[in-house]
Design a protein around this motif. Sequence first.
Motif, PDB file in Angstrom:
ATOM      1  N   LEU A  81       2.193 -10.490  -2.855  1.00 48.11           N
ATOM      2  CA  LEU A  81       1.899 -11.644  -3.649  1.00 48.11           C
ATOM      3  C   LEU A  81       3.369 -12.057  -4.470  1.00 48.11           C
ATOM      4  O   LEU A  81       3.303 -13.455  -4.890  1.00 48.11           O
ATOM      5  CB  LEU A  81       1.119 -11.020  -4.849  1.00 48.11           C
ATOM      6  N   GLY A  82       4.154 -11.455  -4.583  1.00 47.77           N
ATOM      7  CA  GLY A  82       5.333 -11.769  -5.410  1.00 47.77           C
ATOM      8  C   GLY A  82       5.599 -11.573  -6.929  1.00 47.77           C
ATOM      9  O   GLY A  82       6.209 -12.157  -7.640  1.00 47.77           O
ATOM     10  N   ARG A  97      -4.960 -10.962  -6.939  1.00 48.27           N
ATOM     11  CA  ARG A  97      -5.688  -9.735  -6.686  1.00 48.27           C
ATOM     12  C   ARG A  97      -7.176 -10.256  -6.768  1.00 48.27           C
ATOM     13  O   ARG A  97      -7.453 -11.023  -7.319  1.00 48.27           O
ATOM     14  CB  ARG A  97      -5.118  -8.763  -7.723  1.00 48.27           C
ATOM     15  N   ASN A  98      -7.975  -9.395  -5.917  1.00 51.63           N
ATOM     16  CA  ASN A  98      -9.251  -9.510  -5.837  1.00 51.63           C
ATOM     17  C   ASN A  98     -10.097  -8.178  -6.137  1.00 51.63           C
ATOM     18  O   ASN A  98     -10.875  -8.207  -5.381  1.00 51.63           O
ATOM     19  CB  ASN A  98      -9.881 -10.434  -4.760  1.00 51.63           C
ATOM     20  N   GLY A  99      -9.681  -7.438  -6.729  1.00 56.90           N
ATOM     21  CA  GLY A  99     -10.313  -6.143  -6.930  1.00 56.90           C
ATOM     22  C   GLY A  99      -9.845  -5.084  -5.861  1.00 56.90           C
ATOM     23  O   GLY A  99      -8.733  -5.274  -5.437  1.00 56.90           O
ATOM     24  N   THR A 100     -10.530  -4.099  -5.826  1.00 57.77           N
ATOM     25  CA  THR A 100     -10.333  -3.096  -4.567  1.00 57.77           C
ATOM     26  C   THR A 100     -11.747  -2.719  -4.074  1.00 57.77           C
ATOM     27  O   THR A 100     -12.750  -3.185  -4.180  1.00 57.77           O
ATOM     28  CB  THR A 100     -10.063  -1.769  -5.207  1.00 57.77           C
ATOM     29  N   ARG A 101     -11.397  -2.031  -2.846  1.00 58.52           N
ATOM     30  CA  ARG A 101     -12.641  -1.496  -1.973  1.00 58.52           C
ATOM     31  C   ARG A 101     -12.278  -0.250  -1.630  1.00 58.52           C
ATOM     32  O   ARG A 101     -11.010   0.423  -1.255  1.00 58.52           O
ATOM     33  CB  ARG A 101     -12.845  -2.375  -0.795  1.00 58.52           C
ATOM     34  N   ILE A 115      -9.632   6.477  -1.301  1.00 55.83           N
ATOM     35  CA  ILE A 115      -8.858   5.694  -1.979  1.00 55.83           C
ATOM     36  C   ILE A 115      -9.488   4.390  -2.388  1.00 55.83           C
ATOM     37  O   ILE A 115     -10.335   3.898  -1.742  1.00 55.83           O
ATOM     38  CB  ILE A 115      -7.461   5.716  -1.264  1.00 55.83           C
ATOM     39  N   GLU A 116      -8.680   3.892  -3.201  1.00 55.92           N
ATOM     40  CA  GLU A 116      -8.930   2.091  -3.552  1.00 55.92           C
ATOM     41  C   GLU A 116      -7.920   1.517  -3.003  1.00 55.92           C
ATOM     42  O   GLU A 116      -6.738   1.557  -3.269  1.00 55.92           O
ATOM     43  CB  GLU A 116      -9.100   1.973  -5.084  1.00 55.92           C
ATOM     44  N   VAL A 117      -8.501   0.625  -2.127  1.00 54.42           N
ATOM     45  CA  VAL A 117      -7.383  -0.346  -1.208  1.00 54.42           C
ATOM     46  C   VAL A 117      -7.485  -1.716  -1.971  1.00 54.42           C
ATOM     47  O   VAL A 117      -8.613  -2.319  -2.070  1.00 54.42           O
ATOM     48  CB  VAL A 117      -7.779  -0.548   0.026  1.00 54.42           C
ATOM     49  N   ASP A 122      -7.374 -14.613  -0.651  1.00 52.66           N
ATOM     50  CA  ASP A 122      -7.265 -15.320   0.401  1.00 52.66           C
ATOM     51  C   ASP A 122      -7.283 -14.413   1.882  1.00 52.66           C
ATOM     52  O   ASP A 122      -7.216 -14.576   2.945  1.00 52.66           O
ATOM     53  CB  ASP A 122      -6.185 -16.214   0.608  1.00 52.66           C
ATOM     54  N   ALA A 123      -7.349 -12.925   1.387  1.00 52.03           N
ATOM     55  CA  ALA A 123      -7.605 -11.902   2.344  1.00 52.03           C
ATOM     56  C   ALA A 123      -6.505 -12.033   3.499  1.00 52.03           C
ATOM     57  O   ALA A 123      -6.533 -11.753   4.474  1.00 52.03           O
ATOM     58  CB  ALA A 123      -8.808 -12.173   3.207  1.00 52.03           C
ATOM     59  N   SER A 124      -5.234 -12.193   2.824  1.00 53.68           N
ATOM     60  CA  SER A 124      -3.906 -12.203   3.695  1.00 53.68           C
ATOM     61  C   SER A 124      -3.150 -11.139   3.763  1.00 53.68           C
ATOM     62  O   SER A 124      -2.069 -10.830   4.515  1.00 53.68           O
ATOM     63  CB  SER A 124      -3.280 -13.496   3.533  1.00 53.68           C
ATOM     64  N   PHE A 125      -3.704 -10.047   2.827  1.00 50.05           N
ATOM     65  CA  PHE A 125      -3.017  -8.799   2.451  1.00 50.05           C
ATOM     66  C   PHE A 125      -3.170  -7.960   3.622  1.00 50.05           C
ATOM     67  O   PHE A 125      -4.197  -7.538   4.143  1.00 50.05           O
ATOM     68  CB  PHE A 125      -3.475  -8.259   1.417  1.00 50.05           C
TER      69      PHE A 125
END
Length: 445
Positions: A81-82, A97-101, A115-117, A122-125
Motif C-alpha cells: 500500500l505504501g 486495508r480491508n480487514g483480514t480473513r 492465521i489472519e491474512v 481492490d484485492a490486488s494484494f
Amino acid sequence: MTVTLEAVKPLKKTAPPGAGVEPDWGESRPDLSVDDQAALTELVRTARAKGVALTGPDGLLKYLTKTVIETALDEEMSEHLGYDKHDPLGRNHGNSRNGTRAKTVLTDNCGPVEIEVPRDRDASFEPVIVKKRQRRLTDLDQVVLSLYAKGLTTGEISAHLEEIYGAKVSKDTVSKITDRVLDEMAAFWSRPLERVYAAIFIDAIMVKVRDGQVGNQPFYAAIGVDLEGHKDILGIWAGTGDGESAKFWYACLTDLKNRGIKDVFFIVCDGLKGLGDSVNQVWSRATVQTCIIHLIRGSFRYASKKYWGQLAADLKPIYTASDEKAAAAALDVLEDKWGSRYPAVIRLWRNAWSEFIPFLDYHVDIRKVICSTNAIESVNARFRRATRARGHFPTEQAAMKTLYLVVRSLDPRGTGQTRWAIRWKPALNAFAITFADRMPAAEEQ
C-alpha cells in the motif's frame, strides 16, 4: 522488516523453571542482537513459569509461528500500500486495508496454525510468505512423495500425516501432490543423453497392474554408465503382455538412440532370447554380454543347496578363464563332474555360450565391471520393495509414477555415485585404450 523463519529445531531438554539456565539453541541460534536474545530467553522462562508448553497444539512455538507469519504479512501489506497500518498518510490514498480473513496453514514444527491474512479493498494484494491458495508452509510435498515412493497408498499417507502432523490431508490432496511430478517425469524420460556410453545395463521387472483384472505387466529399465563413470537411469518403459520381450526391448533401445546415444560398447543383460538381434539392429557395434551372476544363480536353481559351494567353486574357472579356449576346457571339466547329476546346468551354460564369452576378450578391469547386472538389480530391488508394498496399481500411470519417485529418491547424498566412479576408474582407462577408435573427440563429449 519482514522476519522469515528458515529452520526451527525443537529445543533440547532444559532445566526446570527457575533454574536460571538459558535455553540451548545448539548451532542454529538466529543472528539476533543481545537484546533480542534476552527477550526470547525471558519469553521462554515466562512460558515455563506459567506452565505453558513450548511445543504442541497450544505451545509457545505455535504462538510464535503465528505471530511471525502475521507480522510478515502485515509488513508485506504496508509495502504493497505504501504506508503503515493506522498511518494518516493512507487517508484518501485510494486502496486501503480491508480487514483480514482467517486461514489455516500446515507447518513442519507446529502442525496446523490458524492465521489472519490481511486484505485490501481492490484485492490486488499478493502475499509472498503465504501465497494465495497456499495451505502448507512445510516440506509436506516432499514427505508425501517420499512415502509414495516407498509404496504407501494415498490412504495410508493421509493417515500417517494426520498422526504425525495432527492435520487432515485428504487422499485426493495426496494424489494431487503426487500428480505434480507427472510433467517432471515426462521431461526426465525424454531428456537428451550422452553420445557414447561405456555400458548400458538392462533388465525388466514385473508389476501387478489392474487392467480389467489384476495381472503382471513388465516394466523395462536401463542404466547407463558414461565415459566419465557417471551412472544414470536412462529410462523406464511400461511394456505389454505378461513377460519380457526382445521385440519390446528393440523399441526401448531405439528410444535411447533417438535421444542421442550413437554408440554403446557393451549391453549387459540377463540373456533373454533374441535380445542380441534387437541390440545389434540399434547399435551394430555394441557387444551383448550375458550377466555372469544370472548364469551362476541359474545353475544353483538346478542343483541341491548342499552342493552350491562345490558347484560355485567349479564354475569359477569358467568365468575367470584367460580366454575362450580355457573357458571351454573348464566347462568340459564341469560337465565331466556334474553332467550326469545336473545336465540342465551344463545345457544352461552351453546355450548362453555365445553371449557369455565376449567379455573374455577384454582387459580384466573391463571384465570386473561388465560381468554382472548388479548395477541395475540393486535398483530393481528398490522398485520391487515399493511395488510389493502397494500390492497392485490401479493404472499403468500410477505404477510409472511410483517407479519414477523411487528413481528420484536414489542416492540423495551422492555417496553411491562417488563409490561407483572410483570403482569404474580403472575400467574407464581400459575402455579408452581398447575402444580408442570409438571414443568421441573432446569437443563432442
